[in-house]
Design a protein around this motif. Structure first.
Motif, PDB file in Angstrom:
ATOM      1  N   GLU A  17       0.823  -1.211   0.000  1.00 18.65           N
ATOM      2  CA  GLU A  17       0.000   0.000   0.000  1.00 18.65           C
ATOM      3  C   GLU A  17       0.858   1.263   0.000  1.00 18.65           C
ATOM      4  O   GLU A  17       0.503   2.268  -0.627  1.00 18.65           O
ATOM      5  N   SER A  20       2.172   1.642  -3.506  1.00 18.18           N
ATOM      6  CA  SER A  20       1.038   2.037  -4.341  1.00 18.18           C
ATOM      7  C   SER A  20       0.750   3.527  -4.196  1.00 18.18           C
ATOM      8  O   SER A  20       0.527   4.238  -5.194  1.00 18.18           O
ATOM      9  N   TRP A  21       0.773   4.020  -2.968  1.00 16.39           N
ATOM     10  CA  TRP A  21       0.524   5.449  -2.733  1.00 16.39           C
ATOM     11  C   TRP A  21       1.620   6.293  -3.373  1.00 16.39           C
ATOM     12  O   TRP A  21       1.333   7.301  -4.035  1.00 16.39           O
ATOM     13  N   LYS A  24       1.255   6.518  -7.149  1.00 18.94           N
ATOM     14  CA  LYS A  24       0.103   7.307  -7.596  1.00 18.94           C
ATOM     15  C   LYS A  24       0.216   8.780  -7.214  1.00 18.94           C
ATOM     16  O   LYS A  24      -0.137   9.677  -8.002  1.00 18.94           O
ATOM     17  N   TYR A  55      -1.241   0.807  -8.418  1.00 19.71           N
ATOM     18  CA  TYR A  55      -2.418   1.369  -7.753  1.00 19.71           C
ATOM     19  C   TYR A  55      -3.728   0.948  -8.422  1.00 19.71           C
ATOM     20  O   TYR A  55      -4.802   1.163  -7.866  1.00 19.71           O
ATOM     21  N   ARG A  61      -3.200  -6.680  -5.344  1.00 17.48           N
ATOM     22  CA  ARG A  61      -3.478  -6.253  -3.968  1.00 17.48           C
ATOM     23  C   ARG A  61      -4.041  -7.408  -3.142  1.00 17.48           C
ATOM     24  O   ARG A  61      -3.658  -7.602  -1.981  1.00 17.48           O
TER      25      ARG A  61
END
Length: 221
Positions: A17, A20-21, A24, A55, A61
């Motif tokens: 996560e 991913s953040w 993005k 993302y 995920r």
């Protein structure tokens, strides 16, 4: 990108996560040209690559929620100009039990390899080392003959169960500075300041990490 080396097996979904953040919303986002995941536990390896942005990859995920390990990395790609975008170009690359992910552009790197990749050109020039000092010397020699924006790298050795982290850049300090922490679980490193308590690596610094502990430190300049 991010990597970890821990004393015990840990869940990697939170690391997923975070990357991913960053891909993005982080610096120079979006890193939308696919991503790769590499995780080792005591007896097995998990590797996953896709050209779907991290993302947007709901399958990935859900998949990583089942994955636990003690050593690994996640790299979201933003392709250098002129380098193809495809599954073959996704990091980490693999040579003889060692895996490498890289952030930055290396001008004049040998891209005649099968992946047409500056990262693989760098990797193939530094991968043969017998100990930490010889890795540092390999990197020194390479950067002395190549121009680059950044040669930040995460290198995993599956036989040593070791993580090597290099923070090397010529400009854009804010973007290329790597940040790390050592806590009760072990060692984590990120390409952005994801927590206030993270420590900054020095430019030119290389670390070797085993089971969550920094065991060797060196400088290339």
């Amino acid at each position: 990108m991010a990597a970890f080396s821990t004393k015990e097996v840990v869940d990697i979904s939170s690391l997923f996560e975070i990357v991913s953040w960053m891909a993005k919303n982080g610096k120079k986002a979006e890193h939308s040209d696919g991503y790769g995941v590499l995780v080792f536990d005591e007896i097995s390896k998990f590797e996953y690559k896709t050209t779907v942005p991290i993302y947007d990859d709901f399958r990935g995920r859900e998949l990583v929620k089942q994955i636990h390990g003690k050593l690994g990395l996640i790299h979201a790609r933003k392709a250098s100009q002129g380098v193809p975008v495809g599954l073959q170009q996704l990091h980490p690359f693999h040579i003889r039990g060692r895996y490498l992910a890289h952030n930055g552009t290396i001008t004049g790197a040998d891209r005649s390899n099968a992946f047409q990749s500056d990262t693989y050109g760098f990797f193939s020039n530094v991968v043969d080392f017998e100990d930490f000092e010889s890795l540092v010397n390999n990197v020194k020699r390479y950067i002395s003959t190549h121009d680059f924006t950044g040669v930040n790298f995460l290198l995993v050795d599956e036989f040593e169960k070791a993580l090597y982290v290099g923070c090397i850049y010529k400009k854009d300090v804010d973007y290329f500075t790597l940040h790390y922490k050592i806590d009760a679980l072990g060692f984590y490193v990120y390409s952005e300041q994801m927590e206030d308590s993270l420590l900054e690596m020095e430019n030119g610094e290389i670390l070797k990490v085993v089971e969550g502990n920094i065991v060797e430190q060196g400088k290339v300049f």
